[in-house]
Design a protein around this motif. Sequence first.
Motif, PDB file in Angstrom:
ATOM      1  N   MET A  66      22.335  -3.515 -31.096  1.00  0.00           N
ATOM      2  CA  MET A  66      21.576  -4.446 -30.255  1.00  0.00           C
ATOM      3  C   MET A  66      20.097  -4.057 -30.246  1.00  0.00           C
ATOM      4  O   MET A  66      19.763  -2.879 -30.237  1.00  0.00           O
ATOM      5  CB  MET A  66      22.132  -4.432 -28.825  1.00  0.00           C
ATOM      6  N   ASN A  67      19.226  -5.040 -30.285  1.00  0.00           N
ATOM      7  CA  ASN A  67      17.786  -4.800 -30.276  1.00  0.00           C
ATOM      8  C   ASN A  67      17.373  -4.200 -28.935  1.00  0.00           C
ATOM      9  O   ASN A  67      17.486  -4.843 -27.884  1.00  0.00           O
ATOM     10  CB  ASN A  67      17.047  -6.121 -30.507  1.00  0.00           C
ATOM     11  N   GLN A  68      16.912  -2.945 -28.960  1.00  0.00           N
ATOM     12  CA  GLN A  68      16.584  -2.251 -27.711  1.00  0.00           C
ATOM     13  C   GLN A  68      15.421  -2.901 -26.974  1.00  0.00           C
ATOM     14  O   GLN A  68      15.393  -2.919 -25.735  1.00  0.00           O
ATOM     15  CB  GLN A  68      16.292  -0.781 -27.991  1.00  0.00           C
ATOM     16  N   LYS A  69      14.454  -3.444 -27.720  1.00  0.00           N
ATOM     17  CA  LYS A  69      13.315  -4.110 -27.073  1.00  0.00           C
ATOM     18  C   LYS A  69      13.796  -5.320 -26.285  1.00  0.00           C
ATOM     19  O   LYS A  69      13.401  -5.521 -25.135  1.00  0.00           O
ATOM     20  CB  LYS A  69      12.276  -4.530 -28.104  1.00  0.00           C
ATOM     21  N   LEU A  70      14.659  -6.121 -26.896  1.00  0.00           N
ATOM     22  CA  LEU A  70      15.168  -7.304 -26.214  1.00  0.00           C
ATOM     23  C   LEU A  70      16.015  -6.915 -25.012  1.00  0.00           C
ATOM     24  O   LEU A  70      15.973  -7.569 -23.970  1.00  0.00           O
ATOM     25  CB  LEU A  70      15.980  -8.162 -27.186  1.00  0.00           C
ATOM     26  N   THR A  71      16.768  -5.847 -25.151  1.00  0.00           N
ATOM     27  CA  THR A  71      17.585  -5.376 -24.037  1.00  0.00           C
ATOM     28  C   THR A  71      16.713  -4.988 -22.861  1.00  0.00           C
ATOM     29  O   THR A  71      17.009  -5.323 -21.704  1.00  0.00           O
ATOM     30  CB  THR A  71      18.434  -4.163 -24.466  1.00  0.00           C
ATOM     31  N   PHE A  72      15.621  -4.289 -23.134  1.00  0.00           N
ATOM     32  CA  PHE A  72      14.696  -3.894 -22.068  1.00  0.00           C
ATOM     33  C   PHE A  72      14.065  -5.116 -21.419  1.00  0.00           C
ATOM     34  O   PHE A  72      13.975  -5.204 -20.185  1.00  0.00           O
ATOM     35  CB  PHE A  72      13.612  -2.966 -22.621  1.00  0.00           C
ATOM     36  N   GLU A  73      13.620  -6.090 -22.242  1.00  0.00           N
ATOM     37  CA  GLU A  73      12.987  -7.294 -21.704  1.00  0.00           C
ATOM     38  C   GLU A  73      13.971  -8.084 -20.847  1.00  0.00           C
ATOM     39  O   GLU A  73      13.596  -8.640 -19.815  1.00  0.00           O
ATOM     40  CB  GLU A  73      12.450  -8.170 -22.845  1.00  0.00           C
ATOM     41  N   ASP A  74      15.223  -8.119 -21.267  1.00  0.00           N
ATOM     42  CA  ASP A  74      16.250  -8.805 -20.470  1.00  0.00           C
ATOM     43  C   ASP A  74      16.405  -8.128 -19.109  1.00  0.00           C
ATOM     44  O   ASP A  74      16.568  -8.798 -18.082  1.00  0.00           O
ATOM     45  CB  ASP A  74      17.594  -8.800 -21.210  1.00  0.00           C
ATOM     46  N   GLU A  75      16.365  -6.799 -19.114  1.00  0.00           N
ATOM     47  CA  GLU A  75      16.493  -6.056 -17.859  1.00  0.00           C
ATOM     48  C   GLU A  75      15.319  -6.357 -16.931  1.00  0.00           C
ATOM     49  O   GLU A  75      15.494  -6.539 -15.720  1.00  0.00           O
ATOM     50  CB  GLU A  75      16.572  -4.556 -18.133  1.00  0.00           C
ATOM     51  N   VAL A  76      14.112  -6.420 -17.503  1.00  0.00           N
ATOM     52  CA  VAL A  76      12.921  -6.738 -16.706  1.00  0.00           C
ATOM     53  C   VAL A  76      13.061  -8.125 -16.077  1.00  0.00           C
ATOM     54  O   VAL A  76      12.776  -8.312 -14.884  1.00  0.00           O
ATOM     55  CB  VAL A  76      11.648  -6.667 -17.580  1.00  0.00           C
TER      56      VAL A  76
END
Length: 259
Positions: free
Chosen positions: A1-11
């Motif tokens: 899974m794309n870690q950047k997208l995962t972080f943005e989703d969390e934000v």
Amino acid sequence: MNQKLTFEDEVCRNIKRIEKEAALTDLSVKWIEAVVPFHYAYNFRWLGRPIIQVPQDIVAIQEIIWETKPDLVIETGIAHGGSLVLSASMLTLLDVDDAVRTGTSFNPRSCGRKVIGVDIEIRHHNKKAIENHPMASRIQMIEGSSVAPEVIKKVRAASEGFKRIMVCLDSNHTHDHVFAELQAYGPMVSVGNYCVVFDTGIEDLGKNHLSGWKWGKGDNPKTAVKAFLKTHPEFKMDKMIDTKLLITSASGGFLKRIG
């Protein structure tokens, strides 16, 4: 899974959680009311110049400029010049980014992007300090009322040739003045860029915080924004910025041009 997208989703999830907590917004307003008598916004500088903004709004402007990449920022209200310097420094970083992306050399004296500042009175010591600042080559100052026809004409002329334009309004805070500014400078904002109206939070302050001011409840930037948006569907209030900042002097004042 794309870690950047995962972080943005969390934000995004975090911001949506904040949005549901009205008590947090109320607490933020109470905090702002508590620090207003201490002129809290006077405490901060950007690259040596007093900016007279709360830190959260400084961060927000930085994010907006980096995301939308304007080549011109128009600001009403100069004071000590910190906001002009902030915008100019961010535009410089955009030029650096362009140079890196294209593999070209960065020329610090090149002023492709610039900032126009307007103020009814530019005090000599502030003007001199701004002109001597390392960011000065990117800054053009125009003295006069921001709603005077001759000043608006000068700004329009200086804006010719720029494709991506952002506007920040932070001068006289009465309803009539800000509404006139929005009518004059709103059309200059390019699609995808922002018009940021500061000190909308005046509407949310208790009456005991407003004595002696020319503006107050029912007569301030927020009331001007509401009136402007009624007849300008090409602008949309970006409420997500308000929500994630919590503490801001521009609540309801981050207007994105969408059409």
